[in-house]
Design an enzyme around this catalytic site. Structure first.
Site: not given
Ligand SMILES: Cc1ncc(COP(=O)(O)O)c(C=O)c1O
Length: 419
Positions: A237, A278-280, A317, A321, A347-348
């Protein structure tokens, strides 16, 4: 970020973007490997050896990118058997993989248990019972953490908030206590952790501190007479400041992993638990631009529309969002700025990248770059309207490398019998 203007031409680590658009066509995702490496290193270095930083594949699951991130020592967080299979293919070792997700199917759980992954997150009482049943038949003892919905406000967009009671994620604290109380009934699993992910694009340390204090308090209480909880997983997050992702700018963090660690570690460490993150988005968002060509320009009732060959199917996105991303011409000019709507070919009416956007005057055929599209870009793309998905190119050591071919009609039509 390795994107800047050199002699007014947008470049990525010295490679000029128009040449790449000629070679690979548009729309085109262009990544800077260095940016991903630096940010993966920064996350890993901010935390201790006992902590586990697991990259959330959902943000971007290109195989070359996964291998790059794995080479920096991160684990993987997956949300489906598909992501799990790809993480294993990319070389993540199973014990460094966590499986999250609110609706895992039997076969997906069986696959994860068979692969002996490090951690499975359960989001309901029924899921705990199911994992216990499947593990019993398999005779392996997976480690399981329980995801709580703590009703903590991540103060982010409502569509990416996950920690409030009206969100579908996690379980109530009462359910968690009940499960811990009767853990001896779940003989086939090791119930050892708590997991909380309050949402995405979090820009302030306050929600993380609140979450860490809640998790640490709960773990301490549950461990009072014997150690049950050994893992605290605080999800992902960490947000980025998209508005600042402009060519030549390389400061676009709201909060760095170092600042996050400084705020969180002192809360978690006294519990004796290992900390998982768990960063993405934070790792990959700034690494990419989406290169698109202007197909048409027209005015309707005083509204000027710049129509690009990329659409919401390539980058969702803004439509999903209302996210805003800087959009810049690939040839920098001092032509006056004008207020335009930058829209795609789908087409939206929601197929829009920016409304009332101040863009320097461009002509039909010009190239534009949508900035900061490395996270939740390609991974959310679709074939709606049957536009093939774009190609992906990564700049590695000053050279361009095709890391995914543009989709073909044959690939799109595959699997439909012609009768
Ligand atoms: C359980 C969980 N972990 C990690 C992430 C990764 O989040 P972010 O990309 O914002 O770091 C998410 C995103 O939806 C998630 O649902």
């Amino acid at each position: 970020m390795g994107f800047n203007y050199i002699d007014d031409i947008l470049s990525c680590n010295g490679i000029t973007v128009p040449d790449l658009a000629d070679e690979f066509d548009t729309p085109l995702y262009l990544y800077d490997a260095e940016s991903i490496e630096q940010r993966a290193n920064a996350f890993r270095d901010a935390f201790n050896d006992v902590d586990s930083i697991q990259y959330a594949l959902k943000a971007n699951s290109n195989l070359s990118i996964l291998k790059l991130i794995r080479s920096k020592g991160l684990g993987a967080d997956v949300v489906s058997a598909g992501e799990l299979a790809l993480a294993i293919k990319a070389g993540f070792s199973p014990e460094e993989i966590t499986f999250t997700g609110v609706g895992k199917r039997n076969d997906e759980l069986a696959f994860a248990i068979e692969k002996q992954i490090g951690l499975i997150i359960a989001e309901s009482k029924s899921e705990v019972a199911l994992i216990n049943d499947i593990a019993g038949a398999d005779s392996r003892k997976p480690t399981v953490a329980l995801r709580i919905n703590p009703n903590i406000d991540a103060k982010t967009h409502k569509n990416i908030s996950t920690g409030l009671h009206h969100n579908k994620f996690g379980m109530e604290e009462n359910d968690l206590r009940e499960l811990i109380g009767k853990r001896s009934e779940f003989k086939n699993i090791d119930l050892a952790g708590i997991h909380i992910h309050i949402g995405s694009q979090v820009s302030d340390s306050a929600p993380y501190i609140e979450t860490a204090e809640y998790a640490a308090g709960l773990a301490t209480e549950l461990n009072r007479s014997e150690t049950i909880i050994r893992i605290i997983n605080l999800g992902g997050g960490l947000g980025v400041n998209y508005d600042k992702m402009l060519p030549g700018v390389d400061e676009y963090n709201h909060l760095t992993p170092e600042q996050l660690a400084k705020n969180i570690l002192s809360i978690i460490e006294p519990t004796g638990c290992s900390l998982y993150f768990e960063p993405g988005r934070w790792i990959v968002a700034p690494s990419a631009i989406l290169i698109t060509r202007v197909s048409y320009i027209k005015t309707i009732g005083g509204n000027k529309f710049v129509i690009t060959d990329a659409g919401m199917t390539d980058f969702m996105r803004p439509s999903l969002y209302q996210a805003t991303h800087p959009i810049v011409p690939i040839i920098n000019s001092d032509s006056p700025k004008e207020q335009v709507n930058i829209v795609g070919p789908i087409c939206e009416s929601t197929d829009s990248f920016a409304e009332d956007y101040l863009l320097p005057q461009v002509s039909e055929g010009a190239l534009l770059a949508i900035m900061g599209v490395g996270a939740y870009g390609y991974s959310m793309s679709s074939n709606y309207n049957l536009h093939p998905r774009p190609a992906e190119v990564m700049i590695v050591n000053g050279k361009s490398r095709l890391i995914r071919k543009r989709e073909t009609f044959d690939q799109m039509f595959e699997g439909m019998p012609d009768n």
